[in-house]
Every structure is written in structure tokens, then in C-alpha cells.
Design a protein around this motif. Structure first.
Motif, mmCIF file in Angstrom:
data_model
loop_
_atom_site.group_PDB
_atom_site.id
_atom_site.type_symbol
_atom_site.label_atom_id
_atom_site.label_comp_id
_atom_site.label_asym_id
_atom_site.label_seq_id
_atom_site.Cartn_x
_atom_site.Cartn_y
_atom_site.Cartn_z
ATOM 1 N N ASP A 119 0.652 -1.200 0.082
ATOM 2 C CA ASP A 119 -0.011 0.596 0.437
ATOM 3 C C ASP A 119 1.267 0.736 0.444
ATOM 4 O OD1 ASP A 119 0.918 0.050 2.849
ATOM 5 O OD2 ASP A 119 -1.185 0.193 3.767
ATOM 6 N N ASP A 120 1.779 1.008 0.221
ATOM 7 C CA ASP A 120 2.989 2.370 0.003
ATOM 8 C C ASP A 120 4.504 2.168 -0.498
ATOM 9 O OD1 ASP A 120 4.046 4.667 0.566
ATOM 10 O OD2 ASP A 120 4.356 4.588 2.554
ATOM 11 N N PRO A 121 3.935 2.565 -2.124
ATOM 12 C CA PRO A 121 5.600 1.606 -2.528
ATOM 13 C C PRO A 121 5.898 2.480 -2.915
ATOM 14 C CG PRO A 121 3.634 1.696 -4.313
ATOM 15 C CD PRO A 121 2.679 1.772 -2.595
ATOM 16 N N ASP A 122 5.993 3.707 -2.842
ATOM 17 C CA ASP A 122 7.194 5.308 -1.863
ATOM 18 C C ASP A 122 7.948 4.748 -1.187
ATOM 19 O OD1 ASP A 122 6.098 6.962 -3.691
ATOM 20 O OD2 ASP A 122 4.590 6.688 -3.164
ATOM 21 N N ALA A 123 7.530 4.124 0.365
ATOM 22 C CA ALA A 123 7.950 3.492 1.092
ATOM 23 C C ALA A 123 8.875 2.919 1.231
ATOM 24 C CB ALA A 123 7.616 3.713 2.496
ATOM 25 N N ASP A 151 5.711 5.920 -9.396
ATOM 26 C CA ASP A 151 5.183 6.866 -10.421
ATOM 27 C C ASP A 151 3.753 6.639 -10.670
ATOM 28 O OD1 ASP A 151 4.184 9.491 -11.347
ATOM 29 O OD2 ASP A 151 5.043 9.098 -13.547
ATOM 30 N N ASP A 152 2.530 7.327 -11.110
ATOM 31 C CA ASP A 152 1.208 6.400 -11.438
ATOM 32 C C ASP A 152 0.942 5.771 -12.942
ATOM 33 O OD1 ASP A 152 0.117 7.560 -8.556
ATOM 34 O OD2 ASP A 152 -0.008 8.838 -9.720
ATOM 35 N N GLN A 153 1.309 5.092 -13.226
ATOM 36 C CA GLN A 153 0.774 4.104 -14.234
ATOM 37 C C GLN A 153 -0.428 4.484 -15.233
ATOM 38 O OE1 GLN A 153 4.165 2.662 -15.545
ATOM 39 N NE2 GLN A 153 4.311 3.777 -13.111
ATOM 40 N N PRO A 154 -0.225 4.195 -16.268
ATOM 41 C CA PRO A 154 -1.618 4.208 -17.374
ATOM 42 C C PRO A 154 -2.482 2.973 -16.993
ATOM 43 C CG PRO A 154 0.504 4.218 -18.612
ATOM 44 C CD PRO A 154 1.001 4.190 -16.865
ATOM 45 N N TYR A 155 -1.497 2.002 -15.967
ATOM 46 C CA TYR A 155 -2.512 0.623 -16.161
ATOM 47 C C TYR A 155 -3.291 0.471 -14.953
ATOM 48 C CZ TYR A 155 2.118 -0.533 -15.556
ATOM 49 O OH TYR A 155 2.524 -0.475 -15.060
ATOM 50 N N GLY A 156 -3.607 2.324 -13.970
ATOM 51 C CA GLY A 156 -4.131 1.872 -12.234
ATOM 52 C C GLY A 156 -3.410 1.771 -11.225
ATOM 53 N N GLY A 184 6.991 1.357 -9.187
ATOM 54 C CA GLY A 184 8.528 1.479 -9.876
ATOM 55 C C GLY A 184 8.912 0.071 -9.587
ATOM 56 N N ARG A 185 10.412 -0.020 -9.853
ATOM 57 C CA ARG A 185 11.347 -0.976 -10.158
ATOM 58 C C ARG A 185 12.646 -0.524 -9.349
ATOM 59 N NH1 ARG A 185 12.395 -4.446 -14.783
ATOM 60 N NH2 ARG A 185 9.825 -3.982 -15.347
ATOM 61 N N PHE A 186 13.511 -1.082 -8.565
ATOM 62 C CA PHE A 186 14.984 -0.745 -8.158
ATOM 63 C C PHE A 186 16.050 -2.314 -8.500
ATOM 64 C CE2 PHE A 186 12.768 -2.262 -4.132
ATOM 65 C CZ PHE A 186 13.182 -3.163 -3.982
ATOM 66 N N ARG A 187 16.788 -2.426 -8.845
ATOM 67 C CA ARG A 187 17.571 -3.031 -8.039
ATOM 68 C C ARG A 187 18.953 -3.210 -6.696
ATOM 69 N NH1 ARG A 187 20.081 -1.732 -12.312
ATOM 70 N NH2 ARG A 187 19.420 -3.098 -13.568
ATOM 71 N N GLY A 234 4.524 -1.742 -5.861
ATOM 72 C CA GLY A 234 3.488 -0.777 -6.412
ATOM 73 C C GLY A 234 2.226 -1.144 -5.296
ATOM 74 N N THR A 235 1.619 -0.790 -5.932
ATOM 75 C CA THR A 235 -0.341 -0.543 -5.495
ATOM 76 C C THR A 235 -0.832 -1.921 -6.426
ATOM 77 O OG1 THR A 235 -1.032 1.045 -6.449
ATOM 78 C CG2 THR A 235 -0.201 1.503 -4.102
ATOM 79 N N GLU A 236 -2.361 -2.219 -6.120
ATOM 80 C CA GLU A 236 -3.307 -2.868 -6.670
ATOM 81 C C GLU A 236 -3.544 -2.254 -7.847
ATOM 82 O OE1 GLU A 236 -5.476 -6.010 -5.518
ATOM 83 O OE2 GLU A 236 -5.340 -5.575 -3.409
ATOM 84 N N VAL A 237 -3.300 -2.772 -9.195
ATOM 85 C CA VAL A 237 -3.578 -2.403 -10.635
ATOM 86 C C VAL A 237 -5.750 -2.088 -9.943
ATOM 87 C CG1 VAL A 237 -4.765 -2.547 -12.719
ATOM 88 C CG2 VAL A 237 -2.837 -3.002 -12.499
ATOM 89 N N THR A 238 -6.115 -1.184 -10.298
ATOM 90 C CA THR A 238 -7.737 -0.260 -10.151
ATOM 91 C C THR A 238 -8.553 -0.031 -10.442
ATOM 92 O OG1 THR A 238 -6.860 1.998 -10.249
ATOM 93 C CG2 THR A 238 -7.001 0.944 -8.014
ATOM 94 N N MET A 239 -7.770 -0.664 -12.293
ATOM 95 C CA MET A 239 -8.957 -1.133 -13.144
ATOM 96 C C MET A 239 -9.103 -2.349 -13.807
ATOM 97 S SD MET A 239 -6.415 1.819 -15.691
ATOM 98 C CE MET A 239 -7.242 1.890 -17.474
#
Length: 143
Positions: free
Chosen positions: A79-83, A100-105, A109-112, A122-127
Motif C-alpha cells: 500500500d506504500d510503494p514510495d516508502a 509513479d502513477d501508471q496508465p493501467y491504474g 516503481g522498480r529498483f535493482r 506497487g499498489t494493486e491495479v485498480t482498473m
């Protein structure tokens, strides 16, 4: 954090053949499949115990494993991908894509990590599935 779930995402050559293989071998059930052009960019299989395996075709960002390598991307639902991203970067991870907010809801983000493994947070896809596919189709036309 109230929720966190990790699902393996396998990058394979011929995702559709892999989906059939995993369904037959593991008894998995296809939950969803999304494409950009002819490529599968996201597919999810539900395992008999309720776990999931995700599959996608390779692309410039996600190559398929070469002889003996790995093509796994760990996908963390939170629920908190930024953190999560901030904590990873503070501890030596490298940002691949910013959260970032993605166009698919979803907000993703991604890290190595310092060991070379990639993680999508990320959060759940809402669409709805049809709306996700429409957003990906539009995004592909802009690329």
C-alpha cells in the motif's frame, strides 16, 4: 504497512507457450493476460494453493535469461510503494524506474537491489482488465 505480497515474474521467450506449460505442469489457472502488440507484457497464473506466478515476454528492459541465467523480477504488492522504494534506495539499491502513477491504474516503481535482483513495488491495479488492455494499447501507440 498493512499488506505485502511477493510474486515471481518470469521473463521467458514465448510467454504463451510458458503459460500453457505452467498450467499443465503446475495445475495453474490463467487469471489475466495483457499484451502490447504481439508481446505478452503481463500474465498471471493462480497456483492450486492460491499463490501466483507472473509471466511476460522479453523486451529491452527485461531480457529473457541467456543459457543458465535468470529472468525473475520480484513483484511486491504494497500500500506504500514510495516508502518501500525509499528504504531500498537508502540501503544501496539502484532505481530502475521511479515510483509513479501508471496508465493501467497502479502506482509502481522498480529498483535493482545490491545483489542484482530487480523488484517492482506497487499498489494493486485498480482498473478492470479491459481498461488495462486499452491503456496499454494507447501507451504502445505513443511509444
Amino acid at each position: 504497512m498493512s499488506q505485502m505480497r511477493v510474486s515471481p515474474k518470469l521473463v521467458v521467450r514465448d510467454a504463451d507457450a510458458a503459460l500453457t506449460f505452467y498450467a499443465e505442469v503446475l495445475g495453474a489457472r490463467l487469471l489475466t493476460r495483457h499484451t502490447m502488440g504481439e508481446s505478452v507484457v503481463f500474465a498471471a497464473l493462480e497456483l492450486p494453493d492460491g499463490g501466483q506466478v507472473q509471466v511476460k515476454d522479453p523486451d529491452d528492459a527485461d531480457p529473457a535469461p541467456a543459457g543458465g541465467g535468470t529472468g525473475v523480477i520480484l513483484d511486491v504488492l504494497t500500500d506504500d510503494p514510495d516508502a518501500v522504494m525509499a528504504r531500498a534506495l537508502e540501503r544501496g539499491a539502484e532505481e530502475v524506474f521511479p515510483v509513479d502513477d501508471q496508465p493501467y491504474g497502479s502506482r509502481q516503481g522498480r529498483f535493482r537491489d545490491p545483489f542484482g535482483h530487480q523488484w517492482i513495488v506497487g499498489t494493486e491495479v485498480t482498473m478492470a482488465d479491459a481498461d488495462v488492455q486499452a491503456a496499454l494499447d494507447e501507451w504502445a501507440q505513443q511509444a
